[in-house]
Design a protein around this motif. Structure first.
Motif, mmCIF file in Angstrom:
data_model
loop_
_atom_site.group_PDB
_atom_site.id
_atom_site.type_symbol
_atom_site.label_atom_id
_atom_site.label_comp_id
_atom_site.label_asym_id
_atom_site.label_seq_id
_atom_site.Cartn_x
_atom_site.Cartn_y
_atom_site.Cartn_z
ATOM 1 N N UNK A 1 -2.266 -1.403 62.970
ATOM 2 C CA UNK A 1 -3.029 -0.904 61.634
ATOM 3 C C UNK A 1 -1.880 -1.403 60.566
ATOM 4 N N UNK A 2 -0.560 -1.094 61.062
ATOM 5 C CA UNK A 2 1.058 -1.126 59.586
ATOM 6 C C UNK A 2 1.188 -2.912 60.089
ATOM 7 N N UNK A 3 1.260 -3.888 60.868
ATOM 8 C CA UNK A 3 0.926 -4.906 61.008
ATOM 9 C C UNK A 3 0.322 -5.545 59.858
ATOM 10 N N UNK A 4 -0.799 -4.964 60.230
ATOM 11 C CA UNK A 4 -1.795 -6.185 59.247
ATOM 12 C C UNK A 4 -2.359 -5.304 57.954
ATOM 13 N N UNK A 5 -1.814 -4.298 57.884
ATOM 14 C CA UNK A 5 -1.404 -3.594 56.549
ATOM 15 C C UNK A 5 -2.753 -3.261 56.302
ATOM 16 N N UNK A 6 -3.789 -2.709 57.149
ATOM 17 C CA UNK A 6 -5.337 -2.312 56.614
ATOM 18 C C UNK A 6 -5.078 -1.128 55.564
ATOM 19 N N UNK A 7 -5.997 -0.729 54.480
ATOM 20 C CA UNK A 7 -5.685 0.203 53.842
ATOM 21 C C UNK A 7 -6.246 1.561 53.710
ATOM 22 N N UNK A 8 -6.621 1.939 55.198
ATOM 23 C CA UNK A 8 -6.698 3.000 56.048
ATOM 24 C C UNK A 8 -7.297 2.278 57.552
ATOM 25 N N UNK A 9 -7.304 4.194 58.020
ATOM 26 C CA UNK A 9 -7.183 3.642 59.157
ATOM 27 C C UNK A 9 -7.980 5.322 59.549
ATOM 28 N N UNK A 10 -9.253 5.436 60.529
ATOM 29 C CA UNK A 10 -9.948 6.181 60.700
ATOM 30 C C UNK A 10 -9.583 6.877 62.003
ATOM 31 N N UNK A 11 -9.813 7.964 62.583
ATOM 32 C CA UNK A 11 -8.883 8.153 63.696
ATOM 33 C C UNK A 11 -10.415 9.081 63.986
ATOM 34 N N UNK A 12 -11.700 8.839 65.105
ATOM 35 C CA UNK A 12 -12.102 10.018 65.324
ATOM 36 C C UNK A 12 -11.940 10.300 67.131
ATOM 37 N N UNK A 13 -12.022 12.224 66.637
ATOM 38 C CA UNK A 13 -11.642 12.735 67.792
ATOM 39 C C UNK A 13 -13.484 13.167 68.448
ATOM 40 N N UNK B 1 -23.578 -11.193 48.929
ATOM 41 C CA UNK B 1 -24.812 -10.920 48.417
ATOM 42 C C UNK B 1 -25.228 -9.520 48.055
ATOM 43 N N UNK B 2 -24.401 -8.819 48.870
ATOM 44 C CA UNK B 2 -24.481 -7.641 47.955
ATOM 45 C C UNK B 2 -23.083 -6.604 47.212
ATOM 46 N N UNK B 3 -22.196 -7.400 47.008
ATOM 47 C CA UNK B 3 -20.811 -7.256 46.317
ATOM 48 C C UNK B 3 -20.718 -6.001 47.261
ATOM 49 N N UNK B 4 -20.821 -5.945 48.438
ATOM 50 C CA UNK B 4 -19.775 -5.026 48.742
ATOM 51 C C UNK B 4 -18.027 -5.529 49.212
ATOM 52 N N UNK B 5 -16.975 -4.117 48.629
ATOM 53 C CA UNK B 5 -15.999 -4.820 48.473
ATOM 54 C C UNK B 5 -14.753 -3.919 49.897
ATOM 55 N N UNK B 6 -15.353 -3.227 50.613
ATOM 56 C CA UNK B 6 -14.759 -2.465 51.657
ATOM 57 C C UNK B 6 -15.267 -2.979 52.588
ATOM 58 N N UNK B 7 -15.046 -3.593 53.633
ATOM 59 C CA UNK B 7 -15.296 -3.689 55.007
ATOM 60 C C UNK B 7 -14.562 -3.141 56.388
ATOM 61 N N UNK B 8 -14.269 -2.300 57.275
ATOM 62 C CA UNK B 8 -14.581 -1.572 58.141
ATOM 63 C C UNK B 8 -14.412 -1.880 59.654
ATOM 64 N N UNK B 9 -13.293 -2.342 60.416
ATOM 65 C CA UNK B 9 -13.954 -3.072 61.742
ATOM 66 C C UNK B 9 -14.133 -1.555 62.175
ATOM 67 N N UNK B 10 -14.748 -1.968 63.637
ATOM 68 C CA UNK B 10 -15.071 -0.863 64.330
ATOM 69 C C UNK B 10 -14.430 -1.133 65.671
ATOM 70 N N UNK B 11 -13.394 0.159 66.731
ATOM 71 C CA UNK B 11 -12.842 0.142 67.266
ATOM 72 C C UNK B 11 -14.001 1.017 68.125
ATOM 73 N N UNK B 12 -14.342 1.895 67.604
ATOM 74 C CA UNK B 12 -14.351 2.843 68.692
ATOM 75 C C UNK B 12 -14.842 4.235 68.213
ATOM 76 N N UNK B 13 -15.226 5.347 68.807
ATOM 77 C CA UNK B 13 -15.822 6.815 68.060
ATOM 78 C C UNK B 13 -15.604 7.717 69.348
ATOM 79 N N UNK B 14 -15.095 8.868 68.690
ATOM 80 C CA UNK B 14 -14.668 9.340 69.554
ATOM 81 C C UNK B 14 -15.732 9.982 70.718
ATOM 82 N N UNK B 15 -16.926 10.237 69.808
ATOM 83 C CA UNK B 15 -18.286 10.553 71.002
ATOM 84 C C UNK B 15 -18.262 10.148 72.832
ATOM 85 N N UNK B 16 -18.128 8.271 72.314
ATOM 86 C CA UNK B 16 -18.525 7.630 73.467
ATOM 87 C C UNK B 16 -16.628 6.941 73.449
ATOM 88 N N UNK B 17 -17.137 5.687 74.071
ATOM 89 C CA UNK B 17 -16.233 5.291 74.535
ATOM 90 C C UNK B 17 -16.917 3.209 75.017
#
Length: 535
Positions: free
Chosen positions: A322-334, A214-230
């Motif tokens: 991330x390597x096996x799935x060949x995601x386009x990029x990965x963000x690590x949050x400290x 519906x919104x023509x978004x082309x980038x989807x980011x799956x979230x596994x967590x963040x640096x501020x909390x778990x």
């Protein structure tokens, strides 16, 4: 005051919770006053907790939606423990000519996951927390003007009061549609783009299907967590009715807004707000690999992954997935700052700080590369505010070919820029500007910003739709950080960001050298004297 804090005196007196101690010379172990007296009018962390309990785990509740928060703890290693080495001779990426090798010609563009960037920055993720929604115009337009990626965070659709559902699946969200539309109004269609982040709650309601179709978004980011909390995303809800609605939509809301005793406590004022919590993901290899394939089948042109500052085994496993799935990029949050509502003890005491985390990520990337396996582009997050930190993070990731880290993700600092631009514009309208500021920078909004004339020239009549907050974000990201990167890179005699490498850095402490593998400054080129002077 020494840079490295050697005690725990901050534990009982924190600005994040608005707690104080009666005296300043507190116990270095507990943070308590050496003599704790009965007739003390001051609310330390212990006494505030005695009154407000779980509320004290979080940043000041009254500031929710108008603030961001971060850790108070010194982790013993940060980007200031590395220095950038300047060069006298030569030039890379441009002709070695003083009339051509000018700093403003340095190319600071990058490409993360195949997405061209005018500056190596992703802004976000800004999710359902009020501070993101209240400043969305500034954050989205300012980021679009800067040619950077904008990440719309988790829970936006399910938290939208105007959202429409069918069979528990999202069919329309005014908030999400507006967020995408606002960014794209000033997007050049080439540099950056808008990404939508999805967590467990979003997956259950089919957010990716909605935004892709519906919104023509082309980038989807799956979230596994963040640096501020778990423990998953959290927001504070001041309304009983709103808390009940969110519980009905499937969220965990605490305390239970349907409990009769809680309702009574809310009415009499002892309970002032509620916490909305998101469920945490439990990633499994097969499920994740299948999920990435399905997202691409649904039309996602780019699939990315956002994860937190977990222990080393999780870092390695995440890189492998991330390597096996060949995601386009990965963000690590400290560790340890957040844009919304993160428990203060968790921000201070849990997860891996950014420099340590990047070192672990780079070890994983090198092993994958040596094994001939796919290495996704990487974006690193966690406390970045200046170009020097960004350059160090990217340079540290280049072992000779090109940097593994293609961008830095920033959240709190763009919000600060948005805050300031919007607030000072309001002060100007009310004729309440600080006199010193007005004398130095003028009384009109057009005078405040050094980028005003450029934006007017570039956007003509559309300039009127760029809010002061958006100008502030653009000025901060593009004019300050972008130009600052050009200057630093020119100082290393490298006229392209991708040429920045580990040889441009030196460690100032034993710990920094040990963790990062960057040599101590007194060991850098230690053979130069003999090699050059005796030749």
């Amino acid at each position: 005051m020494p840079r490295v804090r050697e005690d725990s005196s901050y534990l009982n007196s924190m600005s994040t919770t608005d707690s104080r101690t009666r005296v300043q010379d507190v116990s270095p172990t507990s943070g308590m006053c050496p003599i704790c007296i009965e007739e003390c009018p001051v609310l330390c962390e212990i006494s505030l907790s005695a009154f407000r309990g779980r509320e004290t785990l979080y940043p000041v509740p009254e500031e929710f939606g108008t603030s961001t928060a971060a850790s108070l703890k010194n982790y013993g290693l940060d980007w200031s423990d590395l220095n950038i080495l300047s060069r006298l001779r030569g030039a890379k990426g441009i002709e070695e000519d003083p009339d051509k090798a000018l700093f403003h010609r340095v190319n600071v563009e990058s490409e993360c996951g195949g997405i061209p960037l005018e500056i190596p920055i992703a802004s976000g993720a800004y999710g359902s927390t009020d501070v993101a929604k209240n400043n969305w115009d500034a954050l989205s337009i300012g980021t679009a003007l800067s040619g950077a990626i904008l990440v719309i965070g988790e829970n936006v659709c399910r938290m939208d009061p105007g959202a429409k559902f069918s069979d528990d699946k999202i069919k329309h969200s005014d908030d999400m549609a507006n967020r995408v539309k606002t960014y794209r109004k000033f997007w050049d269609g080439e540099h950056g783009d808008v990404a939508v982040q999805t967590n467990v709650e979003d997956e259950r309601t089919g957010v990716e299907d909605y935004v892709i179709s519906k919104l023509d978004v082309s980038i989807i980011e799956r979230k596994w967590g963040q640096g501020a909390k778990a423990i998953g995303g959290e927001v504070r809800i001041p309304s009983l009715e709103r808390a009940q609605t969110l519980k009905d939509r499937g969220y965990l809301v605490l305390p239970d807004p349907d409990d009769p005793s809680v309702k009574e406590a809310y009415r009499d004022g002892s309970i002032k707000s509620f916490e909305r919590h998101s469920r945490v993901g439990m990633p499994k290899r097969k499920n994740f690999l299948e999920d990435v394939d399905q997202l691409r089948e649904k039309g996602a042109e780019k699939v990315t992954l956002k994860t937190g500052a977990y222990r080393p085994t999780d870092v390695a496993w995440t890189m492998k997935m991330a390597s096996e799935a060949e995601v386009d990029y990965i963000t690590f949050d400290g560790a340890g700052g957040g844009t919304g509502m993160s428990p203060v003890p968790m921000m201070n005491e849990m997860s891996t700080p950014t420099v340590y985390l990047e070192s672990q990520v780079l070890k994983s990337a090198k092993i994958l590369e040596e094994e001939g396996k796919y290495v996704p582009d990487i974006s690193i997050a966690g406390g970045f505010i200046q170009e020097s930190q960004i350059l160090k993070a990217i340079a540290m990731s280049n072992f000779g070919d090109s940097p593994f880290i293609k961008s830095v993700t920033m959240a709190r600092s763009p919000i600060t820029a948005a805050f300031k631009g919007s607030y000072f514009a309001r002060l100007a309208k009310e004729d309440k500007l600080p006199s010193q500021f007005e004398e130095k920078y003028g009384s009109k909004v057009e005078d405040f910003f050094v980028t005003t004339s450029r934006l007017k020239e570039n956007y003509g009549n559309d300039y009127k739709e760029i809010s002061p907050g958006a100008i502030a974000v653009y000025t901060y990201l593009s004019d300050r950080i972008g130009v600052g990167l050009q200057q630093l890179l020119a100082g290393t005699r490298k006229w392209d960001l991708n040429l920045a490498g580990r040889d441009d850095l030196a460690a100032l402490t034993e710990r920094a050298s040990r963790v990062t593998g960057i040599p101590l400054i007194d060991n850098v080129e230690s053979d130069a004297y003999e090699r050059i002077l005796r030749d």
